[in-house]
Design a protein around this motif. Structure first.
Motif, PDB file in Angstrom:
ATOM      1  N   PRO A 141       0.833  -1.215   0.000  1.00 27.37           N
ATOM      2  CA  PRO A 141       0.000   0.000   0.000  1.00 27.37           C
ATOM      3  C   PRO A 141       0.868   1.267   0.000  1.00 27.37           C
ATOM      4  O   PRO A 141       1.931   1.298   0.620  1.00 27.37           O
ATOM      5  CB  PRO A 141      -0.780  -0.091   1.316  1.00 27.37           C
ATOM      6  CG  PRO A 141      -0.665  -1.499   1.775  1.00 27.37           C
ATOM      7  CD  PRO A 141       0.609  -2.035   1.200  1.00 27.37           C
ATOM      8  N   ILE A 142       0.386   2.278  -0.714  1.00 29.64           N
ATOM      9  CA  ILE A 142       1.086   3.560  -0.750  1.00 29.64           C
ATOM     10  C   ILE A 142       0.102   4.695  -0.530  1.00 29.64           C
ATOM     11  O   ILE A 142      -1.109   4.529  -0.706  1.00 29.64           O
ATOM     12  CB  ILE A 142       1.825   3.801  -2.088  1.00 29.64           C
ATOM     13  CG1 ILE A 142       0.840   3.770  -3.260  1.00 29.64           C
ATOM     14  CG2 ILE A 142       2.948   2.831  -2.270  1.00 29.64           C
ATOM     15  CD1 ILE A 142       1.455   4.227  -4.580  1.00 29.64           C
ATOM     16  N   GLU A 143       0.647   5.825  -0.154  1.00 32.55           N
ATOM     17  CA  GLU A 143      -0.100   7.080  -0.128  1.00 32.55           C
ATOM     18  C   GLU A 143       0.684   8.039  -1.009  1.00 32.55           C
ATOM     19  O   GLU A 143       1.906   8.135  -0.881  1.00 32.55           O
ATOM     20  CB  GLU A 143      -0.196   7.636   1.287  1.00 32.55           C
ATOM     21  CG  GLU A 143      -1.070   6.790   2.178  1.00 32.55           C
ATOM     22  CD  GLU A 143      -1.329   7.454   3.520  1.00 32.55           C
ATOM     23  OE1 GLU A 143      -1.239   8.701   3.603  1.00 32.55           O
ATOM     24  OE2 GLU A 143      -1.620   6.720   4.458  1.00 32.55           O
ATOM     25  N   MET A 144       0.015   8.677  -1.910  1.00 27.79           N
ATOM     26  CA  MET A 144       0.690   9.625  -2.796  1.00 27.79           C
ATOM     27  C   MET A 144       0.703  11.002  -2.146  1.00 27.79           C
ATOM     28  O   MET A 144      -0.290  11.450  -1.591  1.00 27.79           O
ATOM     29  CB  MET A 144      -0.014   9.680  -4.153  1.00 27.79           C
ATOM     30  CG  MET A 144       0.064   8.381  -4.949  1.00 27.79           C
ATOM     31  SD  MET A 144       1.748   7.814  -5.293  1.00 27.79           S
ATOM     32  CE  MET A 144       2.303   9.055  -6.459  1.00 27.79           C
ATOM     33  N   ARG A 145       1.830  11.630  -2.172  1.00 23.18           N
ATOM     34  CA  ARG A 145       2.012  13.018  -1.743  1.00 23.18           C
ATOM     35  C   ARG A 145       2.525  13.742  -2.972  1.00 23.18           C
ATOM     36  O   ARG A 145       3.722  13.700  -3.262  1.00 23.18           O
ATOM     37  CB  ARG A 145       3.014  13.125  -0.592  1.00 23.18           C
ATOM     38  CG  ARG A 145       2.543  12.465   0.687  1.00 23.18           C
ATOM     39  CD  ARG A 145       1.340  13.257   1.260  1.00 23.18           C
ATOM     40  NE  ARG A 145       0.947  12.776   2.553  1.00 23.18           N
ATOM     41  CZ  ARG A 145      -0.084  11.959   2.768  1.00 23.18           C
ATOM     42  NH1 ARG A 145      -0.816  11.528   1.763  1.00 23.18           N
ATOM     43  NH2 ARG A 145      -0.384  11.597   3.988  1.00 23.18           N
ATOM     44  N   SER A 197       3.485  13.753  -6.481  1.00 24.57           N
ATOM     45  CA  SER A 197       3.900  12.656  -7.369  1.00 24.57           C
ATOM     46  C   SER A 197       4.802  11.657  -6.640  1.00 24.57           C
ATOM     47  O   SER A 197       5.399  10.791  -7.267  1.00 24.57           O
ATOM     48  CB  SER A 197       4.637  13.232  -8.587  1.00 24.57           C
ATOM     49  OG  SER A 197       5.807  13.908  -8.160  1.00 24.57           O
ATOM     50  N   HIS A 198       4.894  11.762  -5.327  1.00 25.81           N
ATOM     51  CA  HIS A 198       5.790  10.916  -4.547  1.00 25.81           C
ATOM     52  C   HIS A 198       5.037   9.832  -3.786  1.00 25.81           C
ATOM     53  O   HIS A 198       4.018  10.097  -3.164  1.00 25.81           O
ATOM     54  CB  HIS A 198       6.597  11.759  -3.546  1.00 25.81           C
ATOM     55  CG  HIS A 198       7.402  12.831  -4.193  1.00 25.81           C
ATOM     56  ND1 HIS A 198       8.604  12.577  -4.824  1.00 25.81           N
ATOM     57  CD2 HIS A 198       7.188  14.163  -4.321  1.00 25.81           C
ATOM     58  CE1 HIS A 198       9.082  13.698  -5.300  1.00 25.81           C
ATOM     59  NE2 HIS A 198       8.245  14.681  -5.023  1.00 25.81           N
ATOM     60  N   ARG A 199       5.569   8.619  -3.834  1.00 28.04           N
ATOM     61  CA  ARG A 199       5.007   7.505  -3.073  1.00 28.04           C
ATOM     62  C   ARG A 199       5.460   7.639  -1.623  1.00 28.04           C
ATOM     63  O   ARG A 199       6.615   7.914  -1.363  1.00 28.04           O
ATOM     64  CB  ARG A 199       5.512   6.162  -3.601  1.00 28.04           C
ATOM     65  CG  ARG A 199       5.156   5.853  -5.017  1.00 28.04           C
ATOM     66  CD  ARG A 199       5.919   4.575  -5.441  1.00 28.04           C
ATOM     67  NE  ARG A 199       5.761   4.272  -6.843  1.00 28.04           N
ATOM     68  CZ  ARG A 199       6.502   4.775  -7.825  1.00 28.04           C
ATOM     69  NH1 ARG A 199       7.486   5.616  -7.556  1.00 28.04           N
ATOM     70  NH2 ARG A 199       6.284   4.441  -9.076  1.00 28.04           N
ATOM     71  N   ARG A 200       4.537   7.384  -0.696  1.00 26.60           N
ATOM     72  CA  ARG A 200       4.881   7.338   0.722  1.00 26.60           C
ATOM     73  C   ARG A 200       4.313   6.042   1.291  1.00 26.60           C
ATOM     74  O   ARG A 200       3.250   5.580   0.885  1.00 26.60           O
ATOM     75  CB  ARG A 200       4.327   8.540   1.488  1.00 26.60           C
ATOM     76  CG  ARG A 200       4.968   9.850   1.066  1.00 26.60           C
ATOM     77  CD  ARG A 200       6.440   9.889   1.441  1.00 26.60           C
ATOM     78  NE  ARG A 200       7.076  11.132   1.096  1.00 26.60           N
ATOM     79  CZ  ARG A 200       7.904  11.293   0.072  1.00 26.60           C
ATOM     80  NH1 ARG A 200       8.191  10.287  -0.723  1.00 26.60           N
ATOM     81  NH2 ARG A 200       8.458  12.453  -0.157  1.00 26.60           N
ATOM     82  N   PHE A 201       5.056   5.474   2.219  1.00 28.91           N
ATOM     83  CA  PHE A 201       4.724   4.166   2.773  1.00 28.91           C
ATOM     84  C   PHE A 201       4.561   4.274   4.281  1.00 28.91           C
ATOM     85  O   PHE A 201       5.361   4.932   4.949  1.00 28.91           O
ATOM     86  CB  PHE A 201       5.862   3.170   2.464  1.00 28.91           C
ATOM     87  CG  PHE A 201       6.134   3.037   0.997  1.00 28.91           C
ATOM     88  CD1 PHE A 201       5.542   2.031   0.263  1.00 28.91           C
ATOM     89  CD2 PHE A 201       6.978   3.920   0.353  1.00 28.91           C
ATOM     90  CE1 PHE A 201       5.781   1.912  -1.099  1.00 28.91           C
ATOM     91  CE2 PHE A 201       7.227   3.811  -1.008  1.00 28.91           C
ATOM     92  CZ  PHE A 201       6.621   2.808  -1.737  1.00 28.91           C
TER      93      PHE A 201
END
Length: 122
Positions: free
Chosen positions: A97-101, A103-107
């Motif tokens: 699972p990721i959260e987008m910030r 254009s950046h992926r955050r985990f």
């Protein structure tokens, strides 16, 4: 991830003392005290303190972070012990699972730990 607190590995002398006490406990959760004042915390917290000391005694520096912290791709790769490229592939395939910030992926750290545990049990 808030990296304001990084604990360095213990000195050789302190490491020997901590290791000896941990061995005496023989798997029991230790009592925890601050400046001689006993803390009434559950066994999970006591085991976490013991694991922190065990890591420091074995020469490992430790960072303490909240489970809900968001990590970059590089940080996620370090947690999982894999390359940045592999983490991006896991995220893009939906296996992580990721959260987008922007254009950046955050985990989330909790998702990474869960993934690591699931893959270790295979």
């Amino acid at each position: 991830m808030d990296l304001r607190y990084i604990a360095a590995a213990l000195s050789h002398h302190d490491a020997r003392r901590v290791t000896a006490v941990i061995e005496e406990l023989d798997g029991r959760a230790p009592e925890v005290a601050l400046d001689g004042v006993p803390l009434d915390v559950d066994s999970s917290a006591r085991h976490a303190v013991m694991e922190l000391l065990r890591q420091l005694a074995t020469g490992t520096s430790v960072t303490i972070a909240a489970v809900g912290d968001l990590l970059t791709t590089s940080q996620a790769a370090e947690v999982l012990g894999v390359s940045d490229t592999y983490v991006r592939k896991l995220a893009d395939s939906g296996r992580l699972p990721i959260e987008m910030r922007g254009s950046h992926r955050r985990f989330r750290l909790e998702d990474l730990v869960k993934h690591r545990e699931e893959t270790a049990s295979r």
